[in-house]
Design a protein around this motif. Structure first.
Motif, PDB file in Angstrom:
ATOM      1  N   SER A 205     -75.364  19.487  41.964  1.00  0.00           N
ATOM      2  CA  SER A 205     -74.390  19.817  42.997  1.00  0.00           C
ATOM      3  C   SER A 205     -73.637  21.105  42.703  1.00  0.00           C
ATOM      4  O   SER A 205     -72.965  21.648  43.582  1.00  0.00           O
ATOM      5  CB  SER A 205     -73.400  18.664  43.182  1.00  0.00           C
ATOM      6  N   LEU A 206     -73.738  21.621  41.479  1.00  0.00           N
ATOM      7  CA  LEU A 206     -73.098  22.891  41.148  1.00  0.00           C
ATOM      8  C   LEU A 206     -73.613  24.021  42.031  1.00  0.00           C
ATOM      9  O   LEU A 206     -72.904  25.012  42.258  1.00  0.00           O
ATOM     10  CB  LEU A 206     -73.348  23.221  39.665  1.00  0.00           C
ATOM     11  N   ILE A 207     -74.826  23.866  42.559  1.00  0.00           N
ATOM     12  CA  ILE A 207     -75.357  24.947  43.404  1.00  0.00           C
ATOM     13  C   ILE A 207     -74.508  25.140  44.658  1.00  0.00           C
ATOM     14  O   ILE A 207     -74.514  26.227  45.240  1.00  0.00           O
ATOM     15  CB  ILE A 207     -76.831  24.701  43.792  1.00  0.00           C
ATOM     16  N   ARG A 208     -73.752  24.109  45.091  1.00  0.00           N
ATOM     17  CA  ARG A 208     -72.846  24.281  46.232  1.00  0.00           C
ATOM     18  C   ARG A 208     -71.853  25.406  45.962  1.00  0.00           C
ATOM     19  O   ARG A 208     -71.590  26.250  46.822  1.00  0.00           O
ATOM     20  CB  ARG A 208     -72.060  23.000  46.523  1.00  0.00           C
ATOM     21  N   ASP A 209     -71.288  25.400  44.743  1.00  0.00           N
ATOM     22  CA  ASP A 209     -70.262  26.386  44.429  1.00  0.00           C
ATOM     23  C   ASP A 209     -70.853  27.780  44.221  1.00  0.00           C
ATOM     24  O   ASP A 209     -70.239  28.783  44.600  1.00  0.00           O
ATOM     25  CB  ASP A 209     -69.484  25.949  43.187  1.00  0.00           C
ATOM     26  N   ILE A 210     -72.045  27.839  43.619  1.00  0.00           N
ATOM     27  CA  ILE A 210     -72.687  29.151  43.445  1.00  0.00           C
ATOM     28  C   ILE A 210     -73.053  29.733  44.802  1.00  0.00           C
ATOM     29  O   ILE A 210     -72.782  30.908  45.097  1.00  0.00           O
ATOM     30  CB  ILE A 210     -73.953  29.030  42.566  1.00  0.00           C
ATOM     31  N   PHE A 211     -73.667  28.914  45.636  1.00  0.00           N
ATOM     32  CA  PHE A 211     -74.048  29.364  46.977  1.00  0.00           C
ATOM     33  C   PHE A 211     -72.813  29.785  47.771  1.00  0.00           C
ATOM     34  O   PHE A 211     -72.819  30.801  48.470  1.00  0.00           O
ATOM     35  CB  PHE A 211     -74.788  28.224  47.687  1.00  0.00           C
ATOM     36  N   SER A 212     -71.736  29.016  47.659  1.00  0.00           N
ATOM     37  CA  SER A 212     -70.498  29.343  48.371  1.00  0.00           C
ATOM     38  C   SER A 212     -69.944  30.688  47.924  1.00  0.00           C
ATOM     39  O   SER A 212     -69.483  31.497  48.735  1.00  0.00           O
ATOM     40  CB  SER A 212     -69.443  28.259  48.136  1.00  0.00           C
ATOM     41  N   PHE A 213     -69.975  30.919  46.621  1.00  0.00           N
ATOM     42  CA  PHE A 213     -69.466  32.191  46.092  1.00  0.00           C
ATOM     43  C   PHE A 213     -70.272  33.361  46.640  1.00  0.00           C
ATOM     44  O   PHE A 213     -69.716  34.369  47.101  1.00  0.00           O
ATOM     45  CB  PHE A 213     -69.522  32.167  44.559  1.00  0.00           C
ATOM     46  N   LEU A 214     -71.598  33.246  46.592  1.00  0.00           N
ATOM     47  CA  LEU A 214     -72.465  34.327  47.083  1.00  0.00           C
ATOM     48  C   LEU A 214     -72.281  34.536  48.586  1.00  0.00           C
ATOM     49  O   LEU A 214     -72.238  35.678  49.066  1.00  0.00           O
ATOM     50  CB  LEU A 214     -73.925  34.001  46.777  1.00  0.00           C
ATOM     51  N   LYS A 215     -72.185  33.449  49.329  1.00  0.00           N
ATOM     52  CA  LYS A 215     -72.031  33.548  50.784  1.00  0.00           C
ATOM     53  C   LYS A 215     -70.692  34.199  51.145  1.00  0.00           C
ATOM     54  O   LYS A 215     -70.612  35.017  52.066  1.00  0.00           O
ATOM     55  CB  LYS A 215     -72.128  32.154  51.393  1.00  0.00           C
ATOM     56  N   SER A 216     -69.654  33.852  50.409  1.00  0.00           N
ATOM     57  CA  SER A 216     -68.353  34.471  50.659  1.00  0.00           C
ATOM     58  C   SER A 216     -68.389  35.961  50.354  1.00  0.00           C
ATOM     59  O   SER A 216     -67.854  36.774  51.117  1.00  0.00           O
ATOM     60  CB  SER A 216     -67.272  33.786  49.815  1.00  0.00           C
ATOM     61  N   ALA A 217     -68.994  36.329  49.239  1.00  0.00           N
ATOM     62  CA  ALA A 217     -69.117  37.756  48.903  1.00  0.00           C
ATOM     63  C   ALA A 217     -69.866  38.490  50.010  1.00  0.00           C
ATOM     64  O   ALA A 217     -69.467  39.591  50.430  1.00  0.00           O
ATOM     65  CB  ALA A 217     -69.842  37.914  47.571  1.00  0.00           C
ATOM     66  N   MET A 218     -70.937  37.879  50.493  1.00  0.00           N
ATOM     67  CA  MET A 218     -71.733  38.475  51.571  1.00  0.00           C
ATOM     68  C   MET A 218     -70.869  38.711  52.810  1.00  0.00           C
ATOM     69  O   MET A 218     -70.861  39.806  53.394  1.00  0.00           O
ATOM     70  CB  MET A 218     -72.884  37.515  51.890  1.00  0.00           C
ATOM     71  N   HIS A 219     -70.126  37.690  53.224  1.00  0.00           N
ATOM     72  CA  HIS A 219     -69.348  37.794  54.457  1.00  0.00           C
ATOM     73  C   HIS A 219     -68.145  38.717  54.298  1.00  0.00           C
ATOM     74  O   HIS A 219     -67.809  39.456  55.227  1.00  0.00           O
ATOM     75  CB  HIS A 219     -68.907  36.411  54.916  1.00  0.00           C
ATOM     76  N   TYR A 220     -67.469  38.649  53.172  1.00  0.00           N
ATOM     77  CA  TYR A 220     -66.364  39.591  52.951  1.00  0.00           C
ATOM     78  C   TYR A 220     -66.842  41.025  53.184  1.00  0.00           C
ATOM     79  O   TYR A 220     -66.247  41.787  53.942  1.00  0.00           O
ATOM     80  CB  TYR A 220     -65.853  39.481  51.511  1.00  0.00           C
TER      81      TYR A 220
END
Length: 766
Positions: A205-220
């Motif tokens: 489930s740690l991949i949720r947080d990694i994916f979230s971090f990358l997705k946020s960086a992308m959208h920012y």
């Protein structure tokens, strides 16, 4: 535009467009995104370090992955079909997200970010979903179709540009990648990644947080680059100075209303100073009107370390008012408001400089929790537990924010369970300030134990001995209060009457108006109607806003407000006298807090508590009876400390099974949702009342528009129609709904601007 001819071979870099009208080249767009990434990297490097440690990776590799997402997310725009489409060719069907995948895959394929699942390319999944949600049927219509013609000479030149930018950011050469295969369906890339997701289990489930971090960086970087907001700030760096200034101005205004000399500085209460010195999670318990909000912000200042600030409240009404307060402190540009109707409210707020494109970017960033300060209903954060839209950016915010949970007593055991799950799924970098005037010890202990977090506890001892009310427990029903209410009104007092149900509040309003008009001269009747107000949840949004503002800006002299429990939390109102139906003791204490809020300590105001025949809208009549018995046992002038102790007497260990049941249900639903969506997929919430996911209620609601406003709303766009929305019990809507249930859902009941909708409103045949 017709018969457009476009060839990649004879075009220079600036002619490969990322956006049209105004035209922006792809290279310039990526450059703007990378400029923002440089600031993002510096701002989030501590978060990246902590997250990488959890994943047995490195801070550099995680930030490198974010760079790749940004660098390659729009490579699919460098194709002939996209360039024709962006220039106006209407019959072109293409997907630049899909057509970007071979390039991001080639860069990360042999350099896994998460070694536990080396075949899973989280960066590839981010690029695939940077314009729409990630789900297993994504791009299936492209299955078997060959890729489009790429502007390859341009993309090769872009690689040189990206190599230089990488070296500048990471002080190293960019890892060499094989040039992608462009002779097989691009769908194969995403299809393989989806096959990897099928093999995941809970330990991943740690991949949720990694994916979230990358997705946020992308959208920012993508959103701020697209809207040319390269200098936007990520966080508030100073809370104390603007807080002190705004608090002083509020205090000076109150001094003027009292007729006293305005003070020249703010002196914090002892408990506020203690709260402001705490590092880490904290429980804060203090009576209504003693400055809990200010105390929580002092706590935030002491814990700021590149954190965003989330202020979470139980209702849209309380969120609106808190947004106004925090926007006054930190500025509109730094404070977001997020809930079901915030788009409508903020359009009215920003109408002076309104531009559709700018407004839409602001709304998107607010919804993603990108602002330095976000005021929102707790539901908006909890939706991320069920992987609804934008769960990634909201989950990322949870990992790196200071979260203030106000009015924690207002939640049922199930919602409390969801809040605890959110705490458990947050990182050690996140911090929580849990606030309530009536926080029972049993709930405090449960939160600390089940969230696996260590909380400090501070309460306001100074106010424990203060006596504000003369409490009278009546042996009659609230319908018998009419004469006493009118007498106080005629004496010039402001009187608050609180009923437990909408129908009872309407009945009281009609009786008070009828009785009052019998006692007045003809010329005074119209004036009296302007000073008697009914407020409950079944008014359209436009009329609710008017009533909220009226309550917080009462005219001088006599006034009567007949309400339901919508006034229990966060409205800054101050009445001379209270008449209320019996309710659980924590609700009664909240109602008591709406009276004698800002007066000298030697003044006592009367509060009358009336009996009830039904427990509605509460679950248990025995809790109401026990509350009245406890209140009756402490005399008619209890101090604040005694009142608060009654909450612990009512909600003792016998209440634990209800909390445990709510926690268990919440945990089961959350993990079922996460597992069903493979830890990364984004789903949609289809229920008519989406709060059904985050609140446990026997009274589901439906949002509709009274049929009498049909001519008005059909001239408006969907956003402006929101002002005519009203929430009513679903059974009322189902019984009186429009037949075809089309785009606009109408309710065929009479709507009275003074009374709203009730289940006794007459049916309309139109």
């Amino acid at each position: 535009m017709e018969n457009i001819i476009f060839s990649c071979s004879d075009k220079y870099n600036e002619d490969i467009l990322a956006k049209f009208n105004p035209s922006i080249s792809l290279e310039k767009h990526i450059l703007e995104c990378i400029r923002i990434f440089k600031r993002f990297k510096k701002h989030r490097e501590l978060d990246a370090k902590k997250l990488a440690e959890r994943a047995d990776s490195t801070e550099n590799r995680l930030l490198e992955g974010a760079f790749y997402c940004i660098a390659y997310h729009d490579h699919g725009k460098a194709t002939v079909p996209f360039q024709l489409k962006i220039r106006g060719e209407k019959n072109i069907n293409c997907s630049h997200s899909l057509d970007s995948l071979p390039f991001i895959e080639a860069q990360v394929k042999n350099n896994p970010l998460y070694d536990s699942i080396p075949e899973l390319q989280l960066e590839t999944l981010v690029v695939a979903s940077h314009h729409s949600r990630l789900h297993p049927d994504k791009f299936t219509k492209w299955k078997g179709k060959m890729p489009p013609s790429y502007c390859e000479s341009y993309l090769i030149r872009m690689e040189d540009f990206l190599n230089k930018e990488y070296s500048d950011i990471f002080s190293d050469e960019k890892p060499t990648a094989m040039y992608p295969k462009l002779n097989e369906p691009n769908y194969n890339v995403i299809n393989y990644q989806f096959s990897q997701l099928k093999c995941l289990y809970r330990e991943d489930s740690l991949i949720r947080d990694i994916f979230s971090f990358l997705k946020s960086a992308m959208h920012y970087c993508d959103w701020w680059g697209s809207s040319n907001q390269t200098e936007r700030i990520f966080v508030i760096e100073n809370v104390t100075n603007p807080l002190e200034q705004a608090t002083l101005e509020r205090a000076q205004e109150r001094d003027r209303k009292r007729g006293t000399i305005p003070r020249d500085k703010i002196i914090w209460h002892n408990y506020q100073k203690k709260v402001g010195s705490v590092q880490g999670d904290i429980f804060l318990r203090a009576p209504t009107g003693t400055g809990k909000t200010e105390a929580s912000l002092l706590w935030a200042q002491n814990n700021l370390n590149r954190h965003r600030l989330l202020y979470l409240l139980p209702t849209m009404t309380t969120s609106n008012k808190m947004w106004e307060r925090l926007a006054n402190i930190f500025g509109n540009a730094n404070v977001a408001l997020v809930h079901g109707t915030s788009r409508f409210l903020l359009k009215e707020e920003l109408n002076e400089d309104y531009q559709e494109s700018t407004y839409n970017y602001k709304m998107k960033e607010m919804s993603a929790f990108f602002y330095p300060v976000t005021v929102t209903t707790v539901d908006q954060l909890l939706f991320s537990l069920f992987h609804s839209n934008q769960w990634e950016t909201r989950n990322d915010a949870l990992q790196s924010s200071l979260s203030i949970l106000d009015e924690i007593h207002a939640y049922d055991p199930y919602t409390l369970g969801l809040i605890i799950e959110a705490m458990k799924l947050s990182s050690a970098r996140s911090k929580f300030c849990v606030i309530s005037a009536t926080l029972p010890d049993v709930i405090k202990q449960m939160i600390e134990e089940k969230s696996r977090r260590k909380f400090s506890f501070i309460q306001d001892e100074e106010y424990n001995n203060r006596i504000k009310l003369m409490i009278n427990i009546e042996d009659k029903l609230i319908e018998d209060c009419i004469d006493r209410v009118i007498l106080s009104f005629l004496e010039g007092k402001k009187v608050l009457v609180i009923a437990n149900t909408v129908d009872k509040s309407v009945k009281l309003y009609n009786s008070i108006i009828e009785t009052l008009e019998k006692k007045l001269k003809l010329e005074d009747i119209k004036k009296s109607r302007e000073r008697v107000m009914l407020f409950h949840s079944r008014f359209i949004l436009n009329h609710r806003n008017i009533r909220e503002n009226q309550l917080e800006n009462l005219p001088k002299g006599a006034f009567i407000a007949i309400t339901t429990q919508v006034v229990e939390v966060s409205l800054d109102i101050d009445f001379d006298e209270l008449h209320t139906e019996a309710a659980p003791i924590d609700s009664l204490i909240q109602r008591f807090g709406r009276v004698n809020r800002n007066r000298p300590q030697n003044i006592l105001c009367p509060a009358y508590v009336y009996q009830v025949k039904s427990q509605r809208p509460y679950d248990d009549i025995d809790i109401i009876k026990s509350s009245i018995s406890l209140l009756d046992g402490v005399g008619n002038q209890p101090n604040e400390g005694i009142l608060r102790s009654l909450v612990d007497e009512l909600y003792n260990e016998e209440y634990l099974p209800k909390i445990e049941a709510g926690l268990k249900k919440a945990q089961q639903l959350v993990y079922r949702a996460i597992e069903q969506r493979r830890f990364l997929y984004t789903g949609k919430l289809f229920d008519d009342d989406i709060s059904a996911y985050t609140r446990e209620s026997d009274y589901p609601t439906a949002t509709c528009i009274p049929i009498e406003y049909q001519k008005e709303v059909e001239k408006l766009n969907p956003l402006n129609r929101v002002g005519y929305n009203v929430k009513i019990p679903k059974w009322i809507y189902d019984k009186n709904r429009d037949v075809d249930n089309g785009e606009i859902r109408y309710l065929y009941l009479h709507y009275d601007p003074l009374i709203g909708i009730t289940d006794k409103s007459p049916f309309l045949m139109i």
